[in-house]
Design a protein around this motif. Sequence first.
Motif, short mmCIF file in Angstrom:
data_model
loop_
_atom_site.label_atom_id
_atom_site.label_comp_id
_atom_site.label_asym_id
_atom_site.label_seq_id
_atom_site.Cartn_x
_atom_site.Cartn_y
_atom_site.Cartn_z
N GLY A 259 40.05 16.70 66.35
CA GLY A 259 38.72 17.03 65.83
C GLY A 259 38.44 18.52 65.87
N TRP A 260 39.10 19.24 66.79
CA TRP A 260 38.94 20.70 66.83
C TRP A 260 40.22 21.38 66.38
N ASP A 261 41.31 20.63 66.50
CA ASP A 261 42.64 21.16 66.28
C ASP A 261 42.83 21.37 64.78
N SER A 262 42.13 22.35 64.22
CA SER A 262 42.11 22.48 62.77
C SER A 262 42.34 23.92 62.37
N THR A 263 43.08 24.14 61.29
CA THR A 263 43.33 25.51 60.84
C THR A 263 42.22 26.03 59.94
N ILE A 264 41.36 25.14 59.42
CA ILE A 264 40.32 25.63 58.49
C ILE A 264 38.97 25.76 59.19
N PHE A 265 38.98 25.76 60.53
CA PHE A 265 37.70 25.79 61.24
C PHE A 265 36.89 27.06 60.94
N VAL A 315 27.90 23.13 47.94
CA VAL A 315 29.13 22.67 47.29
C VAL A 315 30.34 23.24 48.04
N LEU A 316 30.22 24.52 48.41
CA LEU A 316 31.31 25.16 49.15
C LEU A 316 31.54 24.43 50.48
N TYR A 317 30.46 24.16 51.18
CA TYR A 317 30.57 23.48 52.48
C TYR A 317 31.11 22.07 52.30
N PHE A 318 30.68 21.42 51.22
CA PHE A 318 31.17 20.07 50.94
C PHE A 318 32.68 20.09 50.75
N TYR A 319 33.15 21.13 50.06
CA TYR A 319 34.58 21.25 49.82
C TYR A 319 35.35 21.37 51.15
N PHE A 320 34.80 22.17 52.08
CA PHE A 320 35.48 22.31 53.36
C PHE A 320 35.38 21.03 54.19
N ASN A 321 34.26 20.32 54.06
CA ASN A 321 34.14 19.03 54.75
C ASN A 321 35.19 18.06 54.25
N LEU A 322 35.38 18.08 52.93
CA LEU A 322 36.37 17.20 52.32
C LEU A 322 37.74 17.47 52.94
N ASN A 323 38.09 18.75 53.05
CA ASN A 323 39.38 19.11 53.64
C ASN A 323 39.45 18.73 55.11
N GLU A 324 38.35 18.99 55.81
CA GLU A 324 38.34 18.81 57.25
C GLU A 324 38.47 17.33 57.64
N PHE A 325 37.92 16.45 56.81
CA PHE A 325 37.94 15.03 57.18
C PHE A 325 38.92 14.20 56.37
N LEU A 326 39.14 14.57 55.09
CA LEU A 326 40.02 13.75 54.27
C LEU A 326 41.48 13.89 54.69
N VAL A 327 41.90 15.12 54.98
CA VAL A 327 43.32 15.33 55.28
C VAL A 327 43.74 14.59 56.56
N PRO A 328 43.06 14.82 57.70
CA PRO A 328 43.42 14.01 58.87
C PRO A 328 43.10 12.53 58.67
N GLY A 329 42.09 12.23 57.87
CA GLY A 329 41.74 10.83 57.62
C GLY A 329 42.80 10.12 56.80
N TYR A 330 43.52 10.87 56.00
CA TYR A 330 44.60 10.28 55.20
C TYR A 330 45.81 9.99 56.08
N LEU A 332 45.79 9.91 59.51
CA LEU A 332 45.38 9.11 60.67
C LEU A 332 46.40 9.13 61.80
N LYS A 333 46.75 10.32 62.26
CA LYS A 333 47.60 10.41 63.45
C LYS A 333 46.85 9.74 64.60
N THR A 334 47.61 9.15 65.52
CA THR A 334 47.00 8.31 66.55
C THR A 334 45.76 8.94 67.18
N SER A 335 45.93 10.20 67.65
CA SER A 335 44.81 10.81 68.37
C SER A 335 43.63 11.08 67.43
N ASP A 336 43.95 11.58 66.22
CA ASP A 336 42.89 11.84 65.25
C ASP A 336 42.18 10.54 64.87
N ALA A 337 42.97 9.47 64.75
CA ALA A 337 42.41 8.21 64.28
C ALA A 337 41.30 7.72 65.19
N ILE A 338 41.52 7.85 66.51
CA ILE A 338 40.49 7.39 67.46
C ILE A 338 39.19 8.14 67.20
#
Lengths: 466, 304
Positions: A259-265, A315-330, A332-338
């Motif tokens: 949830g924090w381990d992100s490069t686009i933070f 719209v810009l923020y929405f785009y980053f939200n999409l990246n922040e949640f869709l990529v790990p959500g796709y 679903l690594k074990t820890s991210d999935a929880i």
Amino acid sequence: MNSGSRAKLNTKNNIIPDLMAGTIFKSERYRQKVESVSADILRNVSLNRGFLLWMGFLTAVLLACLYAYTIQLREGLGVTGLRDITSWGVYIANFVFFVATSLVGMLISCVLGLSGAKWVKPIARIAEIIAVAFAAVAGLVIISDMGRPDRLPYVFLFGRFQSPILWDVTVVTTYFFVSLLLWFLPMIPDLAIAKDRLPGRPAFLVRAYEILSVKWVDHEKQFEILHKAMRILLILIIPLAFAIHTVTSWLFAVTPRPGWDSTIFGPYFISGAFVSGTAAVVIAMYFFRVSYKLEKYITDFHFDRIGRVLILVSVLYFYFNLNEFLVPGYKLKTSDAIHLRELFAGHHAFLFWGVQLLGLVIPAILLLFRKIRKPLPMLVISVVVLAAAWLKRYIIVVPPQAHPYLPAQNYPVEWIVYKPTLIEIAVSVAAIVLVLMIITILSKLFPVLPIQEIAEEEALAKNESV
Amino acid sequence: MRKLIPALTAILLLGTRLSAQDWTVPDDRKGRLSTFAFDDETRKTGQKLYTANCKSCHGIPGEDNWLRLVPPPGDPASEKFQKNSDGEMFYKVVTGRGQMPSFRTVLSANEIWALISYLRSYNQGYVQQVMQLITSSAYPDAEIRIALAWNSADSTVDISATAVSEKSSVAVTDAEMQLMVQRRFGHLAVDEPRNTDSRGFVRFRMPAGLPGDTAGNVLVMARFTDEETFGSAGKDTILRAGMPSFNESLVAPRAMWNTARKAPVWIILTYLGGVLIAWGFIMLVLLKLRDIFIIGENSTLNNK
């Protein structure tokens, strides 16, 4: 200075180009405009009953909240809901929110101002007031999260260059100072105009105006120097604003937690900051327009424009939200999935979807309609967006801590599931009250709109029409 | 109520029985005593050993903060522990049971006694009895001497045990010996325990690549496994039997996890550079404010 060099300056200085329009300052029209504009704007500069009552109310709330802080100071952080596993709560969420909101100063005066958007002129100072107030209190909020605030100097005495905490303290301080200058510098001509036009105001205020106007006499050279200084600041504030919020995001991103381990933070935080800051500016614009009776200067046009800005940054923020949640959500690594299941369908689902929809998607869609981009609808939308922005920071800060990579075992449940206590909430309210106090003081003791720039613009407009 | 009391009594009795039968020490080991008197020095050593080896489960003695395991490790300062004789304590530490590991190869006999001396400091009524040096029952009236020789050519250690008395000197035969190497957190048993041959010799093979200090030195210890028969004589020698190792401390070089003084150069330069540039420009702006002030002052004077 001859008119030739003035013309040269004019092309060089596209920040406030009209100021260099030469003879305008000597014209009678300009003088008349200064009189009328300063009368409208300086009318609100007073320590009237309303101001005193409002400040009295804020002080009472602040004292009540500070009492809660004395309990925390005496008993330690145990009186908060913070425990071993979830060690960051509403204080840090508040801090991130404050830093985010303060970023709007950079967006309005610098990004829009430097790109030649003239409509931001009347609201640039409002944006800077918000930037100064939120940046100033952001630092204090950090102290409230410290169990031993007396050890704050240790950050400077024993700080490590490698620690994002040191970077954060440094950039917050610097950003605050530059924002303060960005608020103050363009106001110098106004202070000179105002210092002779404040009859009946307390002597200390007039004296303060005299000192702060640094002997401004509308000298061409003074304008030239002021513009150079402003240009330096407006460019300096860009990397600083990026630094302040990127470093804030790194406080999380350099910590290995799902949830924090992100490069686009960094960009994720900055784009989010623009949303909350713009919403805060809209609220302030509405308040000053109505309460200070400045409908003539903060017009529907300005609301329409800032509404468009809000769409853009959403719209810009929405785009980053999409990246922040869709990529790990796709993946679903074990820890991210929880963590993600908790957000999407678990404990925090209601908050998460509420914030994303009400605070981001729906406002952006609504604002597409011209009729919505009017003062009152925009006020309502901005209040919702700002509240959602605070809750979004809570979602960013708190839920990831409940699922560390090393599973939290054999802990009492209250060490993992965080619940803010009354004391924590009171101390957080104190911070918000402090912000309101700073905004009140800056906007009540000093002109809230740029007198000189507006007068000049109006005089020029008249000139053209003639 | 009438039924409850016998039931409770039964449970209590059962409990007592369970605890009574829990860990019996052979009779011949119960009376074993330390060969040295406990003093502040031994208690201090014992405390260090306790912190390194025991505290993680047993907690701080007297605080009852042992790890909540089943069966419970218990507090060494408690009466349950302290009613053990010195010999019983020694035996339990050496052998271990269940989740309690055996410290046979981890701690030397003297170290275990130091540990016991520390634990006894929590027992007000304890009076120590000291035993004379354990002498060999197989070689009465003789002092057993152990000699140790390192053959670097084939990485072996030759040990000879001789029982020396006033009258004679004979080889100690068929005595099981153990060779250990001192490591940071205990002793590493090297090779298998072996018996001395008819000449009193026994040969151990040192493992290849055993890390030593910067010169390759390691502390090697030879002991009899059966102290009752052969006595507590031993031989500690430093041999150049290991690989020289130059383990640079993790906090020696510049690193992200190090102190500010040892921060990576690039991060110091980036940070200080950023601060200098930002505040340099702020200073420049403040100087420009000063210029504005001077111009204003001059022009007001001129006008006057």
